[in-house]
Design a protein around this motif. Structure first.
Motif, PDB file in Angstrom:
ATOM      1  N   PRO A 180      -1.803  -0.344   7.460  1.00  0.00           N
ATOM      2  CA  PRO A 180      -2.326  -1.307   6.476  1.00  0.00           C
ATOM      3  C   PRO A 180      -3.496  -0.774   5.636  1.00  0.00           C
ATOM      4  O   PRO A 180      -3.674  -1.173   4.495  1.00  0.00           O
ATOM      5  CB  PRO A 180      -2.796  -2.487   7.323  1.00  0.00           C
ATOM      6  CG  PRO A 180      -2.134  -2.331   8.647  1.00  0.00           C
ATOM      7  CD  PRO A 180      -1.903  -0.865   8.824  1.00  0.00           C
ATOM      8  N   THR A 181      -4.264   0.151   6.193  1.00  0.00           N
ATOM      9  CA  THR A 181      -5.454   0.630   5.478  1.00  0.00           C
ATOM     10  C   THR A 181      -5.309   2.055   4.971  1.00  0.00           C
ATOM     11  O   THR A 181      -6.240   2.622   4.416  1.00  0.00           O
ATOM     12  CB  THR A 181      -6.680   0.577   6.413  1.00  0.00           C
ATOM     13  OG1 THR A 181      -6.415   1.381   7.574  1.00  0.00           O
ATOM     14  CG2 THR A 181      -6.997  -0.844   6.816  1.00  0.00           C
ATOM     15  N   SER A 204      -3.980   5.535   2.931  1.00  0.00           N
ATOM     16  CA  SER A 204      -3.807   5.972   1.540  1.00  0.00           C
ATOM     17  C   SER A 204      -3.213   7.382   1.594  1.00  0.00           C
ATOM     18  O   SER A 204      -3.263   8.043   2.625  1.00  0.00           O
ATOM     19  CB  SER A 204      -5.150   5.982   0.811  1.00  0.00           C
ATOM     20  OG  SER A 204      -5.935   7.065   1.248  1.00  0.00           O
ATOM     21  N   VAL A 230       0.844  -1.190   0.000  1.00  0.00           N
ATOM     22  CA  VAL A 230       0.000   0.000   0.000  1.00  0.00           C
ATOM     23  C   VAL A 230       0.885   1.249   0.000  1.00  0.00           C
ATOM     24  O   VAL A 230       1.799   1.368   0.825  1.00  0.00           O
ATOM     25  CB  VAL A 230      -0.903   0.020   1.264  1.00  0.00           C
ATOM     26  CG1 VAL A 230      -1.770   1.256   1.297  1.00  0.00           C
ATOM     27  CG2 VAL A 230      -1.743  -1.236   1.339  1.00  0.00           C
ATOM     28  N   THR A 241      -5.540   9.884   3.235  1.00  0.00           N
ATOM     29  CA  THR A 241      -5.945   9.760   4.638  1.00  0.00           C
ATOM     30  C   THR A 241      -4.790   9.876   5.631  1.00  0.00           C
ATOM     31  O   THR A 241      -5.012  10.134   6.803  1.00  0.00           O
ATOM     32  CB  THR A 241      -6.655   8.409   4.885  1.00  0.00           C
ATOM     33  OG1 THR A 241      -5.746   7.346   4.572  1.00  0.00           O
ATOM     34  CG2 THR A 241      -7.913   8.289   4.035  1.00  0.00           C
ATOM     35  N   ASP A 299      -2.962   2.703  11.348  1.00  0.00           N
ATOM     36  CA  ASP A 299      -3.370   3.270  10.065  1.00  0.00           C
ATOM     37  C   ASP A 299      -2.538   2.788   8.873  1.00  0.00           C
ATOM     38  O   ASP A 299      -2.897   3.029   7.727  1.00  0.00           O
ATOM     39  CB  ASP A 299      -3.294   4.808  10.116  1.00  0.00           C
ATOM     40  CG  ASP A 299      -4.261   5.379  11.134  1.00  0.00           C
ATOM     41  OD1 ASP A 299      -5.313   4.752  11.378  1.00  0.00           O
ATOM     42  OD2 ASP A 299      -3.960   6.454  11.691  1.00  0.00           O
TER      43      ASP A 299
END
Length: 198
Positions: free
Chosen positions: A111-112, A114, A17, A117, A109
């Protein structure tokens, strides 16, 4: 020497990611910039996916070098630079950015996350500051100063030779050197006559 991209990524089990990135694509034509930026993002993700945790590597792609550092906690950084940019400085930058990022952004925050965000604003300033490795990195600055001193010393010796003065003449005319010192110089000169002075 040029830095083109600085990225922070998370190496997950199934995918990598992109958390945050900064780019300097000003050297490319206006119409190529978005494609070049997308390619740098793709390359950064691919390199992190193929690198093991706890590893550092430099990957050459045409005239570019991609420096990657994947920490054991799955946080990764990638610098894309030209081939002249010093690897040591690139890895110093990656370590600094990843340490700073891990202190400012909560690990939950990663792993999820972007780029939209994640609230970390240091990449652009680091990318700008490290464009000149001599200014950003103290070791590179010291090495450049040492190289400059060597050049000045070499130029000084060359300028002495250009004036046509011979060391032998200077020694014989010297009022500071005693008779024994002058004799020692002549003897040493005779014994070393087979060797050239660099």
């Amino acid at each position: 020497m040029k830095l083109y991209s600085l990225s922070v990524l998370y190496k997950g089990e199934s995918k990598t990611v992109l958390l945050k990135a900064a780019y300097d694509v000003s050297s490319f034509s206006f119409f190529q910039r978005s494609s070049v930026q997308e390619f740098m993002t793709f390359t950064s993700q691919l390199i992190v996916e193929r690198s093991g945790k706890g590893s550092r590597a430099s990957v050459k792609e045409q005239e570019y070098l991609c420096h990657v550092y994947v920490r054991n906690d799955s946080l990764a950084g990638v610098v894309i630079a030209d081939s002249e940019y010093p690897s040591r400085v690139a890895f110093t930058l990656l370590e600094k950015v990843l340490d700073e990022f891990s202190k400012q952004v909560d690990r939950i925050d990663w792993p999820t996350g972007s780029p939209d965000t994640i609230h970390y604003t240091g990449l652009d300033s680091h990318l700008s500051r490290y464009q000149n490795p001599r200014e950003a990195d103290p070791m590179t600055k010291v090495q450049a100063e040492l190289d400059e001193t060597k050049i000045i010393l070499h130029n000084t010796m060359e300028s002495l030779l250009e004036r046509g003065e011979k060391l032998d003449d200077l020694v014989s005319k010297s009022e500071v050197l005693g008779i024994q010192s002058k004799a020692f110089y002549k003897t040493a000169r005779k014994q070393n006559s087979c060797c050239a002075i660099m």
